[in-house]
Design a protein around this motif. Structure first.
Motif, PDB file in Angstrom:
ATOM      1  N   GLY A 417      21.230  46.481  43.705  1.00 53.31           N
ATOM      2  CA  GLY A 417      22.669  45.748  43.413  1.00 53.31           C
ATOM      3  C   GLY A 417      23.801  46.913  43.063  1.00 53.31           C
ATOM      4  O   GLY A 417      23.267  47.982  42.831  1.00 53.31           O
ATOM      5  N   PHE A 418      24.913  46.356  42.768  1.00 52.19           N
ATOM      6  CA  PHE A 418      25.887  47.233  42.060  1.00 52.19           C
ATOM      7  C   PHE A 418      26.643  46.580  41.155  1.00 52.19           C
ATOM      8  O   PHE A 418      26.831  45.346  40.969  1.00 52.19           O
ATOM      9  N   PRO A 419      27.164  47.518  40.153  1.00 52.60           N
ATOM     10  CA  PRO A 419      27.805  46.777  39.011  1.00 52.60           C
ATOM     11  C   PRO A 419      28.993  46.180  39.460  1.00 52.60           C
ATOM     12  O   PRO A 419      29.800  46.701  40.150  1.00 52.60           O
ATOM     13  N   GLU A 420      29.457  44.920  38.567  1.00 52.10           N
ATOM     14  CA  GLU A 420      30.348  44.177  39.293  1.00 52.10           C
ATOM     15  C   GLU A 420      31.263  43.683  37.913  1.00 52.10           C
ATOM     16  O   GLU A 420      30.633  43.389  36.950  1.00 52.10           O
ATOM     17  N   ARG A 421      32.400  43.244  38.177  1.00 46.93           N
ATOM     18  CA  ARG A 421      33.235  42.543  37.406  1.00 46.93           C
ATOM     19  C   ARG A 421      32.749  41.097  37.121  1.00 46.93           C
ATOM     20  O   ARG A 421      32.285  40.520  38.159  1.00 46.93           O
ATOM     21  N   THR A 422      32.742  40.389  36.042  1.00 47.72           N
ATOM     22  CA  THR A 422      32.330  39.066  36.044  1.00 47.72           C
ATOM     23  C   THR A 422      33.402  38.079  36.149  1.00 47.72           C
ATOM     24  O   THR A 422      33.356  36.974  35.999  1.00 47.72           O
ATOM     25  N   ASP A 423      34.595  38.808  35.638  1.00 45.40           N
ATOM     26  CA  ASP A 423      35.888  37.809  35.652  1.00 45.40           C
ATOM     27  C   ASP A 423      36.596  37.532  37.087  1.00 45.40           C
ATOM     28  O   ASP A 423      37.436  38.058  37.196  1.00 45.40           O
ATOM     29  N   VAL A 424      35.653  36.904  37.911  1.00 50.47           N
ATOM     30  CA  VAL A 424      36.293  36.444  39.184  1.00 50.47           C
ATOM     31  C   VAL A 424      37.514  36.112  39.251  1.00 50.47           C
ATOM     32  O   VAL A 424      38.426  36.580  39.969  1.00 50.47           O
ATOM     33  N   ALA A 425      37.909  35.196  38.625  1.00 53.06           N
ATOM     34  CA  ALA A 425      39.176  34.260  38.454  1.00 53.06           C
ATOM     35  C   ALA A 425      40.449  35.412  38.493  1.00 53.06           C
ATOM     36  O   ALA A 425      41.391  35.450  38.722  1.00 53.06           O
ATOM     37  N   GLU A 426      40.145  36.114  37.404  1.00 54.15           N
ATOM     38  CA  GLU A 426      41.218  37.132  36.969  1.00 54.15           C
ATOM     39  C   GLU A 426      41.379  38.408  37.984  1.00 54.15           C
ATOM     40  O   GLU A 426      42.373  38.869  38.341  1.00 54.15           O
ATOM     41  N   ALA A 427      40.049  38.824  38.708  1.00 53.83           N
ATOM     42  CA  ALA A 427      40.113  39.648  39.675  1.00 53.83           C
ATOM     43  C   ALA A 427      40.928  39.275  40.947  1.00 53.83           C
ATOM     44  O   ALA A 427      41.489  40.016  41.904  1.00 53.83           O
ATOM     45  N   LEU A 428      40.842  37.883  41.198  1.00 55.04           N
ATOM     46  CA  LEU A 428      41.520  37.399  42.300  1.00 55.04           C
ATOM     47  C   LEU A 428      42.918  36.814  41.927  1.00 55.04           C
ATOM     48  O   LEU A 428      43.318  35.976  42.918  1.00 55.04           O
ATOM     49  N   ARG A 429      43.299  36.987  40.732  1.00 58.58           N
ATOM     50  CA  ARG A 429      44.667  36.136  40.446  1.00 58.58           C
ATOM     51  C   ARG A 429      45.748  36.537  41.250  1.00 58.58           C
ATOM     52  O   ARG A 429      46.654  35.472  41.436  1.00 58.58           O
ATOM     53  N   ASP A 430      46.103  37.724  41.753  1.00 57.02           N
ATOM     54  CA  ASP A 430      47.260  37.957  42.730  1.00 57.02           C
ATOM     55  C   ASP A 430      46.666  37.860  44.253  1.00 57.02           C
ATOM     56  O   ASP A 430      47.803  38.273  45.045  1.00 57.02           O
ATOM     57  N   ARG A 431      45.669  37.343  44.466  1.00 58.21           N
ATOM     58  CA  ARG A 431      45.419  37.284  45.868  1.00 58.21           C
ATOM     59  C   ARG A 431      45.581  35.950  46.574  1.00 58.21           C
ATOM     60  O   ARG A 431      45.422  34.850  46.070  1.00 58.21           O
ATOM     61  N   ARG A 432      45.874  35.990  47.634  1.00 57.96           N
ATOM     62  CA  ARG A 432      46.094  34.743  48.497  1.00 57.96           C
ATOM     63  C   ARG A 432      44.893  34.410  49.239  1.00 57.96           C
ATOM     64  O   ARG A 432      44.757  33.073  49.902  1.00 57.96           O
TER      65      ARG A 432
END
Length: 483
Positions: A417-432
């Motif tokens: 696997g790969f190291p990932e952020r866990t704050d998915v909502a924050e990572a997608l905050r400005d995405r449509r």
């Protein structure tokens, strides 16, 4: 012209060189290699790239956590991939291993019966769909099959002469069996009927037991490593005795061809018994012993029964069938019977051969998944299982979509696997819009934490696609309301 009859195996021949073995080896390698670049790599093969691409220190760190029993294969591939990681190049070693297996299988059949038995066995082996699959698969299963065939060839050589180097070679062959795949050792008990039944029993055992013991050292080491990594096989489901009914299909790679060849192989056990009882028992144990032993371990200790672990039995299936048809009399009828068996088996497995050589022949169509991501500027991509990212790293063009959770270009030191952020909502905050890719069916995504996190971040499914085979890959587009 008298009617064709069945006769016991002829006395073993003593010649040690034979052009048929070389021809069979070349034919086997070509058959395995043909079309091997058509199907895209699957997750297991991408794991091979991941392991082989690491430094030696990094490879050792990986082996301490997962796939430690694959360490010899990964070390070999570490050297091999210094020259590239193209699909065909990655699979070439497995095709070469199939060629080696076919060559030694042909000569073993010649030693046990005749040249026509060896040729029939090798050609039949080459046309089995299972051989096409594992011979074009960047994993160690073809190596294990070649090592097992070589060990039986060395065993037969020992029963006919006692050169000192023969014992060394036998010990090396056992070590190769133990090093290529841990469960290939399940074929070694099949050596005992030969070692225990000859008139030179004491001499053979005096030399064979030390050779066996020395050869099994890698199995002991890799077995201890594997036992400490039991968590890595926790995905294996418990199987009951009924799974043995599917064994012919597994060994041949296709149901009809498997049942047909298995029935002929059983006749081969009976006909070989009339002349060479020890070898009849040995070959029968080579074919039937590993699935029975693996199922026993699975029922008594922990679930371990996986079809691909038993590919080492496929050469025995072909060899016994070759011995059976070679026993037909007169010899011209034996040749005709061998051609008929090979032809029928090839036709019976034709559909499977075509499937294996399709773009989705390994059941994870990463190029198809990449093509489904019609990304716009600002789109994000999220992976349901972080290891799926390796397929997009291999096949996708740079900048396909923003990998918003990725923390490092390198995989985790102790896994794939790969190291990932866990704050998915924050990572997608400005995405449509966000593309979500996972291994498994569309419905399987509902259980994945990453997919749930995307939905909880305010995204709703817009469209989805699955690669048709199981487990397959799913690509789904999610968008915010009004997108």
């Amino acid at each position: 012209m008298t009617a064709a009859t069945l006769a016991p195996s002829a006395p073993p021949v003593t010649r040690t060189r034979w052009w048929g073995a070389w021809a069979a080896g070349v034919a086997g390698g070509v058959a395995a290699l043909g079309g091997s670049g058509s199907a895209s790599l699957n997750g297991d093969e991408l794991a091979t790239i991941s392991a082989a691409s690491r430094s030696l220190a990094g490879l050792w760190e990986l082996a301490r956590h997962i796939d430690g029993h694959f360490l010899p294969y990964y070390l070999f591939m570490h050297l091999w991939t210094q020259f590239g990681t193209a699909e065909l190049w990655l699979r070439l070693p497995s095709a070469l291993a199939i060629g080696v297996a076919a060559g030694f299988l042909a000569d073993l059949g010649r030693r046990l019966h005749s040249g026509r038995a060896g040729v029939t066995a090798a050609v039949l082996f080459a046309v089995l769909p299972s051989v096409s699959y594992y011979g074009a698969f960047a994993r160690p299963y073809a190596f294990a099959a070649a090592a097992v065939v070589f060990s039986f060839w060395c065993l037969h050589r020992l029963t006919r002469a006692t050169p000192r180097r023969g014992w060394v070679l036998y010990g090396v062959s056992v070590a190769l069996v133990c090093s290529t795949h841990l469960f290939a050792v399940l074929t070694l008990p099949a050596h005992l009927p030969v070692l225990l039944s000859t008139s030179r029993r004491r001499e053979l055992l005096t030399r064979a037991l030390p050779a066996l013991a020395a050869g099994c050292v890698p199995a002991l080491v890799l077995g201890l490593i594997g036992y400490g990594e039991r968590h890595a096989v926790s995905w294996i489901q418990e199987r009951g005795p009924e799974v043995l009914l599917k064994f012919p299909k597994m060994a041949a790679g296709a149901e009809t061809a498997g049942v047909l060849v298995f029935a002929v192989a059983l006749a081969g056990v009976a006909l070989t018994w009339l002349r060479e009882r020890a070898w009849s028992a040995a070959l029968g144990a080579w074919l039937a012993g590993p699935p029975i032993l693996l199922l026993t371990v699975s029922l008594l200790i922990t679930p371990l029964y996986v079809d691909r672990y038993l590919f080492v039995t496929s050469p025995a299936l072909a060899l016994l069938a070759g011995l059976a048809v070679a026993s037909v009399r007169p010899p011209v009828a034996a040749v005709a019977a061998g051609c008929l068996l090979v032809g029928v088996a090839a036709v019976a497995g034709l559909d499977r051969h075509i499937e294996l050589r399709a773009f989705n022949g390994r059941f994870e169509d990463f190029p198809g998944a990449v093509r489904r991501v019609a990304a716009r500027e600002g789109d994000a991509i999220v992976f349901g299982q972080s290891s799926v990212r390796a397929g997009f790293d291999y096949y996708a063009p740079p900048g396909l979509a923003d990998d918003v959770l990725r923390l490092s270009p390198a995989p985790e030191a102790g896994g794939f696997g790969f190291p990932e952020r866990t704050d998915v909502a924050e990572a997608l905050r400005d995405r449509r819009r966000v593309w979500v890719v996972w291994r498994g069916s569309k419905a399987a995504g509902e259980k994945l934490p990453r997919v749930k996190a995307v939905k909880e971040a305010g995204f709703k499914p817009v469209s989805s696609w699955h690669s048709a085979e199981l487990p397959g890959l799913t690509v789904a587009l999610y968008g915010r309301s009004g997108t």
